[in-house]
Write a protein that holds these residues in place. Structure first.
Motif, PDB file in Angstrom:
ATOM      1  N   GLU A 120       1.153  -0.895  -0.011  1.00 39.18           N
ATOM      2  CA  GLU A 120       0.128   0.136  -0.022  1.00 39.18           C
ATOM      3  C   GLU A 120       0.690   1.164   0.304  1.00 39.18           C
ATOM      4  N   SER A 121       0.638   2.239  -0.128  1.00 35.38           N
ATOM      5  CA  SER A 121       1.244   2.846  -0.550  1.00 35.38           C
ATOM      6  C   SER A 121       0.376   4.284   1.433  1.00 35.38           C
ATOM      7  N   LEU A 122       1.246   5.726   1.320  1.00 35.91           N
ATOM      8  CA  LEU A 122       0.194   5.968   2.575  1.00 35.91           C
ATOM      9  C   LEU A 122      -0.112   6.911   1.962  1.00 35.91           C
ATOM     10  N   ALA A 123      -0.829   7.897   1.293  1.00 31.83           N
ATOM     11  CA  ALA A 123      -2.181   7.544   0.815  1.00 31.83           C
ATOM     12  C   ALA A 123      -3.236   6.718   1.604  1.00 31.83           C
ATOM     13  N   GLN A 124      -2.974   5.573   0.936  1.00 33.34           N
ATOM     14  CA  GLN A 124      -4.268   3.979   1.069  1.00 33.34           C
ATOM     15  C   GLN A 124      -3.858   3.972   2.685  1.00 33.34           C
ATOM     16  N   VAL A 125      -3.409   4.433   3.698  1.00 34.29           N
ATOM     17  CA  VAL A 125      -3.027   4.221   4.826  1.00 34.29           C
ATOM     18  C   VAL A 125      -3.812   4.708   5.546  1.00 34.29           C
ATOM     19  N   SER A 126      -3.799   6.167   5.049  1.00 40.70           N
ATOM     20  CA  SER A 126      -4.181   7.837   6.046  1.00 40.70           C
ATOM     21  C   SER A 126      -5.256   7.398   6.501  1.00 40.70           C
ATOM     22  N   THR A 127      -6.404   6.764   6.006  1.00 41.37           N
ATOM     23  CA  THR A 127      -7.790   6.628   6.432  1.00 41.37           C
ATOM     24  C   THR A 127      -8.066   5.653   6.793  1.00 41.37           C
ATOM     25  N   TRP A 128      -7.199   4.545   7.294  1.00 40.33           N
ATOM     26  CA  TRP A 128      -7.558   3.810   8.011  1.00 40.33           C
ATOM     27  C   TRP A 128      -7.886   3.420   9.853  1.00 40.33           C
ATOM     28  N   PRO A 129      -6.958   4.570  10.383  1.00 36.96           N
ATOM     29  CA  PRO A 129      -7.689   4.622  11.602  1.00 36.96           C
ATOM     30  C   PRO A 129      -9.462   5.267  11.888  1.00 36.96           C
ATOM     31  N   ASP A 130     -10.063   5.745  10.822  1.00 35.28           N
ATOM     32  CA  ASP A 130     -11.027   6.493  10.926  1.00 35.28           C
ATOM     33  C   ASP A 130     -11.719   5.367  10.569  1.00 35.28           C
ATOM     34  N   GLU A 131     -11.089   4.409   9.098  1.00 38.69           N
ATOM     35  CA  GLU A 131     -12.696   3.318   9.171  1.00 38.69           C
ATOM     36  C   GLU A 131     -11.964   2.772  10.221  1.00 38.69           C
ATOM     37  N   MET A 132     -11.361   1.660  10.766  1.00 39.43           N
ATOM     38  CA  MET A 132     -11.194   1.364  12.391  1.00 39.43           C
ATOM     39  C   MET A 132     -12.442   1.528  13.328  1.00 39.43           C
ATOM     40  N   ARG A 133     -12.661   3.031  13.733  1.00 36.58           N
ATOM     41  CA  ARG A 133     -13.195   3.406  14.521  1.00 36.58           C
ATOM     42  C   ARG A 133     -14.618   2.531  14.235  1.00 36.58           C
ATOM     43  N   SER A 134     -15.421   2.020  13.412  1.00 37.59           N
ATOM     44  CA  SER A 134     -16.681   0.836  12.895  1.00 37.59           C
ATOM     45  C   SER A 134     -16.284  -0.179  13.743  1.00 37.59           C
TER      46      SER A 134
ATOM     47  N   PRO B 135     -15.995  -3.291  16.568  1.00 40.15           N
ATOM     48  CA  PRO B 135     -16.641  -3.328  17.560  1.00 40.15           C
ATOM     49  C   PRO B 135     -15.983  -3.591  18.763  1.00 40.15           C
ATOM     50  N   GLU B 136     -14.339  -3.530  18.772  1.00 45.06           N
ATOM     51  CA  GLU B 136     -13.665  -3.869  18.990  1.00 45.06           C
ATOM     52  C   GLU B 136     -13.522  -2.388  20.449  1.00 45.06           C
ATOM     53  N   HIS B 137     -13.201  -2.603  22.058  1.00 42.70           N
ATOM     54  CA  HIS B 137     -13.070  -2.134  22.964  1.00 42.70           C
ATOM     55  C   HIS B 137     -12.186  -0.638  22.909  1.00 42.70           C
ATOM     56  N   PHE B 138     -11.436  -0.791  21.974  1.00 46.01           N
ATOM     57  CA  PHE B 138     -10.212  -0.302  21.669  1.00 46.01           C
ATOM     58  C   PHE B 138     -10.420   1.012  20.891  1.00 46.01           C
TER      59      PHE B 138
ATOM     60  N   THR C  58       7.392  12.808  25.548  1.00 41.37           N
ATOM     61  CA  THR C  58       8.566  11.496  23.939  1.00 41.37           C
ATOM     62  C   THR C  58       8.779  10.533  23.905  1.00 41.37           C
ATOM     63  N   SER C  59       8.664  10.224  25.561  1.00 42.27           N
ATOM     64  CA  SER C  59       8.780   8.691  25.381  1.00 42.27           C
ATOM     65  C   SER C  59       7.606   8.077  25.969  1.00 42.27           C
ATOM     66  N   ILE C  60       6.073   8.257  25.888  1.00 45.17           N
ATOM     67  CA  ILE C  60       5.782   7.076  26.021  1.00 45.17           C
ATOM     68  C   ILE C  60       5.521   6.252  24.967  1.00 45.17           C
ATOM     69  N   ASP C  61       5.764   4.813  26.322  1.00 45.51           N
ATOM     70  CA  ASP C  61       5.915   4.009  25.534  1.00 45.51           C
ATOM     71  C   ASP C  61       4.368   2.899  25.751  1.00 45.51           C
ATOM     72  N   SER C  62       3.179   3.257  26.132  1.00 48.52           N
ATOM     73  CA  SER C  62       1.838   2.246  26.017  1.00 48.52           C
ATOM     74  C   SER C  62       1.278   3.132  25.535  1.00 48.52           C
ATOM     75  N   LYS C  63      -0.060   2.221  24.192  1.00 43.58           N
ATOM     76  CA  LYS C  63      -1.162   3.077  24.214  1.00 43.58           C
ATOM     77  C   LYS C  63      -1.797   3.030  24.520  1.00 43.58           C
ATOM     78  N   ASP C  64      -2.058   2.613  26.208  1.00 49.45           N
ATOM     79  CA  ASP C  64      -3.548   2.943  27.475  1.00 49.45           C
ATOM     80  C   ASP C  64      -2.671   4.473  27.687  1.00 49.45           C
ATOM     81  N   LYS C  65      -1.264   4.791  27.121  1.00 46.85           N
ATOM     82  CA  LYS C  65      -1.377   6.191  28.239  1.00 46.85           C
ATOM     83  C   LYS C  65      -1.705   7.134  27.558  1.00 46.85           C
ATOM     84  N   VAL C  66      -2.168   6.632  26.519  1.00 47.15           N
ATOM     85  CA  VAL C  66      -1.911   8.501  25.283  1.00 47.15           C
ATOM     86  C   VAL C  66      -3.853   8.878  25.710  1.00 47.15           C
ATOM     87  N   ALA C  67      -3.467  10.011  25.654  1.00 48.17           N
ATOM     88  CA  ALA C  67      -4.597  10.749  26.389  1.00 48.17           C
ATOM     89  C   ALA C  67      -5.391  11.923  24.978  1.00 48.17           C
TER      90      ALA C  67
END
Length: 286
Positions: free
Chosen positions: A60-74, A76-79, A104-113
């Motif tokens: 894939e290209s960067l353009a193709q993957v650029s919308t993935w996080p929005d598409e995945m918001r549908s 059913p997974e909790h995250f 700059t050192s954040i190392d877990s997605k659970d810590k993302v605010a």
């Protein structure tokens, strides 16, 4: 200033802390805007970076993957349902204290605010040689998307109107909201494919590229915050040709900056020979 409906305003006053951490349902830049940023970034990747990205992008290209996080918001997974929304925006209460948001050192997605955490988490995953391919793919797709989000002014807008989502406007007579106007309508009004749009606004001017790269992710969000503040102050609700004429140069600049800065980040991560301020972001302020 833009005024909220009385009932919404009352709720906003009592729910400010909640909205500051709640999911922002807007799709920043829409699909075309994100793809424009991905396409521009692709133009500025070094050969070493392109090679390093091949297994992660998996065809894939960067353009193709650029919308993935929005598409995945549908999903059913909790995250995706409950956690991912806060990755896309930030509410900056005091621009002078922006340093408080930088980790700059954040190392877990659970810590993302907020979005800045999401950007640095993604960078750190991609820098870590022990990250699995699946982890790298997650991080790359999010990084491409979040750099785009960070350049949309209302992803650093006010919490009380959810970054312009609660501000009703009309765009050429059609009811919408301020956030959606900047996400989608201004870009789509150009009637261009993402490749055409990217070709129209691309630049090879070294001075311009250097000026865009002389920055850090926190700077991009402060820029967005300042732009959104000016738009709030203009208090325009009936939007048509005059608004497009005035705001499209800002839209084009933000898309161009997003693409070039994304390329700079990726080159800095994957190409040890990338030159600061030319093909990569500076690591530290001089």
């Amino acid at each position: 200033m833009f005024k909220l409906p009385t009932t919404v305003k009352t709720l906003a006053l009592s729910l400010t802390m909640l909205t500051a951490v709640s999911s922002n349902n807007a799709v920043a830049w829409g699909q075309n805007g994100h793809r424009v940023i991905g396409e521009i970034a692709q133009m500025h990747l070094t050969e070493a970076t392109q090679l390093a990205l091949q297994p992660i992008l998996d065809g894939e290209s960067l353009a193709q993957v650029s919308t993935w996080p929005d598409e995945m918001r549908s999903s059913p997974e909790h995250f995706w349902r409950k956690e991912s929304g806060k990755w896309h925006y930030i509410n900056i209460k005091d621009a002078k204290k922006m340093h408080q948001y930088v980790n700059t050192s954040i190392d877990s997605k659970d810590k993302v605010a907020h979005i800045l955490d999401g950007i640095y988490f993604s960078i750190n995953v991609l820098k870590n040689n022990e990250s699995s391919l699946e982890e790298q793919q997650f991080a790359l797709k999010f990084l491409v998307h979040l750099v785009g989000d960070g350049h949309q002014p209302f992803h650093a807008g006010r919490s009380e109107d959810r970054g312009g989502n609660l501000i009703k406007v009309s765009f050429f007579g059609k009811e919408t909201n301020l956030h959606s106007t900047w996400d989608t309508h201004l870009v789509e009004n150009e009637n261009l494919s993402f490749k055409e749009f990217a070709d129209f606004i691309k630049t090879s001017n070294k001075k311009t590229i250097k000026s865009y790269l002389n920055s850090q992710p926190a700077d991009w969000l402060l820029e967005s915050n300042k732009i959104s503040a000016r738009i709030y102050e203009q208090n325009e609700t009936e939007l048509s040709y005059g608004y497009v004429y005035k705001q499209m140069p800002i839209v084009k600049k933000r898309l161009s900056q997003g693409g070039i800065r994304l390329a700079g980040l990726l080159n800095q991560i994957f190409d040890k020979n990338a030159k600061p301020l030319t093909e990569a972001l500076i690591k530290k302020r001089g």
